[in-house]
Write an enzyme that holds these catalytic residues in place. Structure first.
Site, short mmCIF file in Angstrom:
data_model
loop_
_atom_site.label_atom_id
_atom_site.label_comp_id
_atom_site.label_asym_id
_atom_site.label_seq_id
_atom_site.Cartn_x
_atom_site.Cartn_y
_atom_site.Cartn_z
N ILE A 118 0.84 -1.19 0.00
CA ILE A 118 0.00 0.00 0.00
C ILE A 118 0.87 1.24 0.00
O ILE A 118 1.73 1.41 0.88
CB ILE A 118 -0.92 0.03 1.25
N CYS A 119 0.67 2.10 -0.99
CA CYS A 119 1.28 3.42 -0.99
C CYS A 119 0.15 4.42 -1.26
O CYS A 119 -1.02 4.07 -1.06
CB CYS A 119 2.42 3.52 -2.02
N GLY A 120 0.43 5.61 -1.69
CA GLY A 120 -0.62 6.59 -1.93
C GLY A 120 -1.63 6.14 -2.95
O GLY A 120 -2.85 6.19 -2.72
#
Length: 157
Positions: free
Chosen positions: A65-67
């Protein structure tokens, strides 16, 4: 089942919710990334850790999960044997396993609410490659996976 899960700072809040959910389900997890919301661990440092767990069979599946999920996906897909999919729906989370046999689910912490993220993870974990598809499509997809593996072997010579 063992899951490797990682995030950068932007994905940290969603990762914490997913960790809680996976723990409640009794799933063993290995966690990578920041230890708090202020810790700025970049996506390009976290994605390799989860990807290597997949490569080494230290984890069955991964979650990144990133932006937006896109950076994690791009980095993870640089690793041989990794099939990371950046998705935004439960249907996408299910079908990336059914159609593409993805082994890492990538999502965006800026875009996915915790309730949706949990539903996506459940769909991803419950799905199996070629389950529920027509016989002709099953054969086609199994062959496509072999061709993909051969292409990967050529690339990583």
């Amino acid at each position: 089942m063992k899951i490797a899960i990682g995030s950068d700072k932007s994905g940290y809040p969603l990762r914490k919710e997913l960790e809680k959910h996976l723990n409640e389900k009794g799933i063993e997890i290995t966690v990578y990334g920041p230890s708090n919301e202020e810790d700025a661990v970049p996506f390009y440092k976290v994605a390799p850790l989860v990807s290597k767990d997949i490569q080494n069979k230290d984890a069955d599946l991964g979650i990144l999960i990133c932006g937006t999920g896109m950076g994690m996906s791009q980095v993870a897909n640089k690793f041989k044997g990794v099939r990371a999919a950046c998705v935004e729906t439960t249907y996408g989370a299910k079908m990336c396993r059914v159609i593409n046999d993805s082994n890492i689910l990538c999502m965006g912490g800026w875009m996915i609410a915790p309730t949706l993220g949990i539903a996506m993870v459940d769909a991803f974990l419950e799905a199996q490659f070629v389950t529920g598809v027509e016989e002709w499509r099953k054969e086609w997809l199994q062959n496509a996976k072999k061709e993909f593996a051969a292409l990967e072997e050529e690339i990583y010579k």
